[in-house]
Design an enzyme around this catalytic site. Structure first.
Site, PDB file in Angstrom:
ATOM      1  N   ARG A   1       2.229  -0.847  10.724  1.00  0.00           N
ATOM      2  CA  ARG A   1       3.233  -0.722  11.775  1.00  0.00           C
ATOM      3  C   ARG A   1       3.584  -2.046  12.450  1.00  0.00           C
ATOM      4  NH1 ARG A   1       0.344   4.672  14.045  1.00  0.00           N
ATOM      5  NH2 ARG A   1      -1.352   3.681  12.901  1.00  0.00           N
TER       6      ARG A   1
ATOM      7  N   ASP B   1      -3.350   4.225  -2.217  1.00  0.00           N
ATOM      8  CA  ASP B   1      -4.347   4.621  -1.211  1.00  0.00           C
ATOM      9  C   ASP B   1      -4.352   6.143  -1.050  1.00  0.00           C
ATOM     10  OD1 ASP B   1      -6.091   4.641   0.978  1.00  0.00           O
ATOM     11  OD2 ASP B   1      -4.463   4.286   2.414  1.00  0.00           O
TER      12      ASP B   1
ATOM     13  N   THR C   1     -11.113   3.281  10.079  1.00  0.00           N
ATOM     14  CA  THR C   1     -11.038   2.432  11.272  1.00  0.00           C
ATOM     15  C   THR C   1     -10.564   3.199  12.500  1.00  0.00           C
ATOM     16  OG1 THR C   1      -8.911   1.637  10.421  1.00  0.00           O
ATOM     17  CG2 THR C   1     -10.814   0.211  10.117  1.00  0.00           C
TER      18      THR C   1
ATOM     19  N   PRO D   1     -17.002  15.517  -8.928  1.00  0.00           N
ATOM     20  CA  PRO D   1     -16.871  14.419  -9.886  1.00  0.00           C
ATOM     21  C   PRO D   1     -15.888  14.691 -11.018  1.00  0.00           C
ATOM     22  CG  PRO D   1     -19.163  14.670  -9.264  1.00  0.00           C
ATOM     23  CD  PRO D   1     -18.430  15.817  -8.638  1.00  0.00           C
TER      24      PRO D   1
ATOM     25  N   LYS E   1       0.851  -1.195   0.000  1.00  0.00           N
ATOM     26  CA  LYS E   1       0.000   0.000   0.000  1.00  0.00           C
ATOM     27  C   LYS E   1       0.883   1.240   0.000  1.00  0.00           C
ATOM     28  CE  LYS E   1      -2.257   1.688   3.678  1.00  0.00           C
ATOM     29  NZ  LYS E   1      -2.034   3.174   3.683  1.00  0.00           N
TER      30      LYS E   1
ATOM     31  N   LYS F   1      -7.422   7.953  -1.380  1.00  0.00           N
ATOM     32  CA  LYS F   1      -8.744   8.310  -0.831  1.00  0.00           C
ATOM     33  C   LYS F   1      -9.296   9.593  -1.470  1.00  0.00           C
ATOM     34  CE  LYS F   1      -7.786   6.314   3.756  1.00  0.00           C
ATOM     35  NZ  LYS F   1      -6.312   6.088   3.643  1.00  0.00           N
ATOM     36  N   LEU F   2      -9.424   9.585  -2.786  1.00  0.00           N
ATOM     37  CA  LEU F   2      -9.885  10.787  -3.476  1.00  0.00           C
ATOM     38  C   LEU F   2     -11.293  11.181  -3.020  1.00  0.00           C
ATOM     39  CD1 LEU F   2      -8.612  10.297  -7.141  1.00  0.00           C
ATOM     40  CD2 LEU F   2      -7.432  11.213  -5.138  1.00  0.00           C
ATOM     41  N   HIS F   3     -11.483  12.485  -2.865  1.00  0.00           N
ATOM     42  CA  HIS F   3     -12.776  13.028  -2.427  1.00  0.00           C
ATOM     43  C   HIS F   3     -12.850  14.462  -2.921  1.00  0.00           C
ATOM     44  CE1 HIS F   3     -15.791  13.580   1.168  1.00  0.00           C
ATOM     45  NE2 HIS F   3     -16.259  14.036   0.021  1.00  0.00           N
ATOM     46  N   ASP F   4     -13.552  14.659  -4.038  1.00  0.00           N
ATOM     47  CA  ASP F   4     -13.638  15.981  -4.645  1.00  0.00           C
ATOM     48  C   ASP F   4     -14.854  15.984  -5.566  1.00  0.00           C
ATOM     49  OD1 ASP F   4     -12.909  18.606  -5.691  1.00  0.00           O
ATOM     50  OD2 ASP F   4     -10.855  18.137  -5.085  1.00  0.00           O
TER      51      ASP F   4
ATOM     52  N   THR G   1     -13.203  16.580 -11.143  1.00  0.00           N
ATOM     53  CA  THR G   1     -11.820  16.523 -10.679  1.00  0.00           C
ATOM     54  C   THR G   1     -11.393  15.086 -10.414  1.00  0.00           C
ATOM     55  OG1 THR G   1     -11.960  18.734  -9.709  1.00  0.00           O
ATOM     56  CG2 THR G   1     -10.244  17.275  -8.856  1.00  0.00           C
TER      57      THR G   1
END
Length: 237
Positions: A214, A59, A122, A66, A32, A61-64, A68
């Site tokens: 980790r 990883d 999480t 549509p 990842k 985590k796209l959030h914008d 873009t």
């Protein structure tokens, strides 16, 4: 992508990455690459990892909006990664745009990256869900709703806690993949994770892939920790 273990490269530089991966010179891993590493090293780190025979979960985590997200995914598709993700809370149009961008950007003859949606991190617990995010449903209800949005809009699966996997598996079947962070050995510290399980608990709940960072990367002997992971996944102690 047949390996169920995704090792999170929680490093800031490729020098740290190569130092870690020297311990696995004879092993092809599913890795990842998150924001910390990708924003420091850029797309070249992806190419170098692929040349070494590793599979990649990018990883970000796209959030914008549509438009873009579609354009971003069109570019990321050219990297040849195996798995990418968005936040389900970005909504249906954004998730559809993500898949469209991947389909348009995938070079001919290559398989488009699978796209999954983050339901709830999480590190989020019920109190945070209600008091900070102002979501008045239970965690299970919220995760199930976000997963349904992802399923209905053509995504390949979701990121969730292993604790929610049985509910999703019963609702969407086995082809809708689940990727579950928050994996710890029984004697590990939880750190900033809240909804955590052990590797074997995740397997028993039916998840497809577990993400572990980790517990491997910060271990005194990372190779031995990875072997322990495989053993615990299969039910050994």
């Amino acid at each position: 992508m047949d390996k169920p273990f995704i090792v999170a490269l929680d490093f800031s530089s490729k020098e740290e990455v190569w130092s870690f991966l020297q311990l696995f010179s004879d092993t092809s891993l599913f890795l990842k690459v998150g924001m910390e590493l990708y924003f420091q090293e850029g797309p070249t780190i992806i190419d170098e990892l692929k040349q070494r025979g590793h599979h990649i979960f990018l990883d970000l985590k796209l959030h914008d909006i549509p438009h873009t997200v579609k354009r971003a995914m069109k570019g990321l598709a050219k990297l040849g990664v195996d798995l990418v993700n968005v936040h389900a809370s970005g909504g249906c149009a954004m998730m559809r745009a993500a898949v469209e961008g991947l389909e348009e950007g995938t070079p001919p003859g290559m398989k488009r990256p699978r796209c999954i949606a983050v339901t709830q991190l999480t590190s989020t617990n019920e109190r945070m869900l209600h008091d900070e995010l102002l979501i008045d449903r239970t965690m299970n209800e919220t995760v199930l709703h976000y997963a349904k949005l992802a399923y209905d809009n053509g995504l390949d699966g979701v990121v969730c806690s292993a604790k929610e996997v049985p509910l999703l598996r019963a609702t969407f079947g086995s082809s809708f993949i689940t990727v579950t962070p928050g994996i710890r050995f029984a004697d590990d510290q939880a750190d900033d994770q809240v909804r955590i399980v052990t590797p074997n608990q995740a397997k028993q709940r039916g998840t497809n892939y577990i993400v572990i960072g980790r517990s491997i990367t910060k271990a005194h002997d990372p190779y031995a920790a990875y072997e322990r992971l495989k053993q615990e996944w299969d039910g050994g102690q």
